[in-house]
Motif scaffolding. Sequence first.
Motif, short mmCIF file in Angstrom:
data_model
loop_
_atom_site.label_atom_id
_atom_site.label_comp_id
_atom_site.label_asym_id
_atom_site.label_seq_id
_atom_site.Cartn_x
_atom_site.Cartn_y
_atom_site.Cartn_z
N GLY A 8 0.80 -1.22 0.00
CA GLY A 8 0.00 0.00 0.00
C GLY A 8 0.84 1.27 0.00
N SER A 9 2.14 1.15 -0.29
CA SER A 9 2.97 2.35 -0.42
C SER A 9 3.20 2.64 -1.89
N PRO A 10 3.18 3.94 -2.26
CA PRO A 10 3.51 4.25 -3.67
C PRO A 10 4.98 4.02 -3.97
N ARG A 11 5.80 3.87 -2.91
CA ARG A 11 7.24 3.69 -3.13
C ARG A 11 7.55 2.19 -3.19
N LYS A 12 8.21 1.82 -4.29
CA LYS A 12 8.37 0.38 -4.56
C LYS A 12 9.62 -0.24 -3.97
N ASN A 13 10.46 0.61 -3.35
CA ASN A 13 11.66 0.03 -2.77
C ASN A 13 11.98 0.64 -1.40
N CYS A 14 10.94 1.13 -0.74
CA CYS A 14 11.20 1.78 0.56
C CYS A 14 10.78 0.86 1.71
N ASN A 15 10.43 1.47 2.82
CA ASN A 15 10.24 0.69 4.05
C ASN A 15 9.22 -0.45 3.91
N THR A 16 8.01 -0.07 3.50
CA THR A 16 6.92 -1.06 3.45
C THR A 16 7.25 -2.18 2.47
N ALA A 17 7.73 -1.78 1.28
CA ALA A 17 8.04 -2.78 0.25
C ALA A 17 9.14 -3.72 0.72
N SER A 89 1.20 -1.22 4.72
CA SER A 89 0.90 0.16 4.34
C SER A 89 1.63 1.15 5.22
N PRO A 90 2.06 2.28 4.61
CA PRO A 90 2.53 3.37 5.47
C PRO A 90 1.31 4.01 6.14
N ILE A 91 1.54 4.65 7.24
CA ILE A 91 0.46 5.43 7.87
C ILE A 91 0.44 6.80 7.21
N TYR A 92 -0.73 7.16 6.67
CA TYR A 92 -0.93 8.49 6.09
C TYR A 92 -2.05 9.16 6.89
N PHE A 93 -1.73 10.27 7.51
CA PHE A 93 -2.71 10.99 8.32
C PHE A 93 -3.48 10.04 9.24
N SER A 94 -2.70 9.29 10.00
CA SER A 94 -3.24 8.40 11.05
C SER A 94 -4.08 7.25 10.52
N ASP A 95 -3.92 6.92 9.26
CA ASP A 95 -4.71 5.80 8.72
C ASP A 95 -3.85 5.04 7.71
N TYR A 131 2.40 -2.26 9.37
CA TYR A 131 2.21 -0.81 9.34
C TYR A 131 3.57 -0.14 9.49
N THR A 132 3.89 0.83 8.64
CA THR A 132 5.13 1.60 8.82
C THR A 132 4.77 3.05 9.05
N MET A 133 5.56 3.73 9.88
CA MET A 133 5.21 5.12 10.21
C MET A 133 6.41 5.92 10.68
N ASN A 134 6.19 7.20 10.61
CA ASN A 134 7.18 8.16 11.06
C ASN A 134 7.19 8.25 12.59
N ALA A 135 6.05 8.06 13.19
CA ALA A 135 5.90 8.23 14.65
C ALA A 135 6.74 7.21 15.42
N SER A 136 7.12 7.60 16.62
CA SER A 136 7.79 6.66 17.51
C SER A 136 6.72 5.73 18.11
N GLU A 170 9.33 5.07 13.28
CA GLU A 170 10.45 5.99 12.98
C GLU A 170 11.24 5.56 11.76
N THR A 171 10.49 5.37 10.68
CA THR A 171 11.13 4.89 9.44
C THR A 171 11.97 6.00 8.80
N TYR A 172 12.88 5.57 7.98
CA TYR A 172 13.75 6.47 7.24
C TYR A 172 12.97 6.96 6.03
C1 FMN Z 1 0.97 11.79 2.81
C2 FMN Z 1 1.74 11.28 4.00
C3 FMN Z 1 1.13 11.28 5.25
C4 FMN Z 1 1.81 10.76 6.37
N1 FMN Z 1 1.17 10.73 7.57
C5 FMN Z 1 1.78 10.16 8.65
C6 FMN Z 1 1.11 10.08 9.90
O1 FMN Z 1 -0.02 10.51 10.08
N2 FMN Z 1 1.79 9.49 10.93
C7 FMN Z 1 3.05 8.98 10.80
O2 FMN Z 1 3.61 8.46 11.77
N3 FMN Z 1 3.69 9.03 9.60
C8 FMN Z 1 3.10 9.60 8.53
N4 FMN Z 1 3.75 9.65 7.31
C9 FMN Z 1 5.08 8.99 7.17
C10 FMN Z 1 4.99 7.59 6.58
O3 FMN Z 1 4.00 6.81 7.20
C11 FMN Z 1 6.32 6.83 6.76
O4 FMN Z 1 7.39 7.57 6.28
C12 FMN Z 1 6.25 5.45 6.10
O5 FMN Z 1 7.17 4.58 6.69
C13 FMN Z 1 6.53 5.52 4.60
O6 FMN Z 1 6.50 4.23 4.06
P1 FMN Z 1 7.30 3.87 2.72
O7 FMN Z 1 8.74 4.20 2.99
O8 FMN Z 1 7.08 2.44 2.52
O9 FMN Z 1 6.71 4.69 1.62
C14 FMN Z 1 3.13 10.23 6.22
C15 FMN Z 1 3.74 10.26 4.93
C16 FMN Z 1 3.06 10.79 3.85
C17 FMN Z 1 3.74 10.80 2.49
#
Ligand code: FMN
Length: 220
Positions: A8-17, A89-95, A131-136, A170-172
């Motif tokens: 569910g990530s648009p990036r094909k070689n990043c964290n989720t993939a 899937s990455p988390i986008y806006f808490s979903d 689930y991958t995310m920026n948050a700790s 806390e993904t890169y």
């Molecule tokens: C549009 C968008 C919204 C995001 N919203 C959140 C968020 O609400 N919470 C969070 O922790 N990370 C958020 N992120 C960060 C991504 O979830 C995180 O970098 C994720 O690991 C990316 O996955 P990828 O590397 O597989 O694409 C957001 C990133 C984008 C591009």
Amino acid sequence: MEFFAINGSPRKNCNTAQLLDKSLEGIKSVFPDASAERIDLYDFPFHGCRSCFACKRKNGKHYGRCVQKDDLKPILEKIVEADGIILGSPIYFSDVSGNMRCFLERFMFPFVAYSKTESVEHKKMPLAYIYTMNASEELSHQIGYHNLHDHFEMGLSMVFTKPENLYVYETYQFKDYSKYVSDAFDEKERKNIRKTRFPKDLDNAFELGRKIAIQAKQHG
Ligand SMILES: Cc1cc2nc3c(=O)[nH]c(=O)nc-3n(C[C@H](O)[C@H](O)[C@H](O)COP(=O)(O)O)c2cc1C
């Protein structure tokens, strides 16, 4: 046997993939001859559920199946026969991401019977969700991400089986932080997490794949 990872990530070689690929490696370690394919949801155009209710029509030709003709249709037809599926899937806006959300609507809704007595017959394969995310981890608990995702997992549990899950924090986000406005993050710390923790996340994804394969074995 056939297994799928849904990216569910648009990036094909990043964290989720990368995590999904590891989970498929985990599956292959149990079933070396199995087919294990990753499907990238941002590779083709499709919509979420259009609420046409063809999947619920009495004596309908498409009862229990999604009638929408697009690039997702053949994929849905293929994966409902799978022995196991790992969603990520990455988390986008808490979903979950937009395309993952659209996918889940189409994947689940045809099998939700609007009946007190009848159900829609289909295979119930083991599932996992990464689930991958920026948050700790701490922030994720404070915001309540785990609860927010429960509604999908509840839907998946009702329709298929209760998914195993893996949360990766806390993904890169970029290859080179200096090229982006990103001073909200400590680049050094992120690099360190990438070097020291992400390999463990990948190991966990591998183990998750093994778990799904073993569950598939038990399912017969
Ligand atoms: C549009 C968008 C919204 C995001 N919203 C959140 C968020 O609400 N919470 C969070 O922790 N990370 C958020 N992120 C960060 C991504 O979830 C995180 O970098 C994720 O690991 C990316 O996955 P990828 O590397 O597989 O694409 C957001 C990133 C984008 C591009």
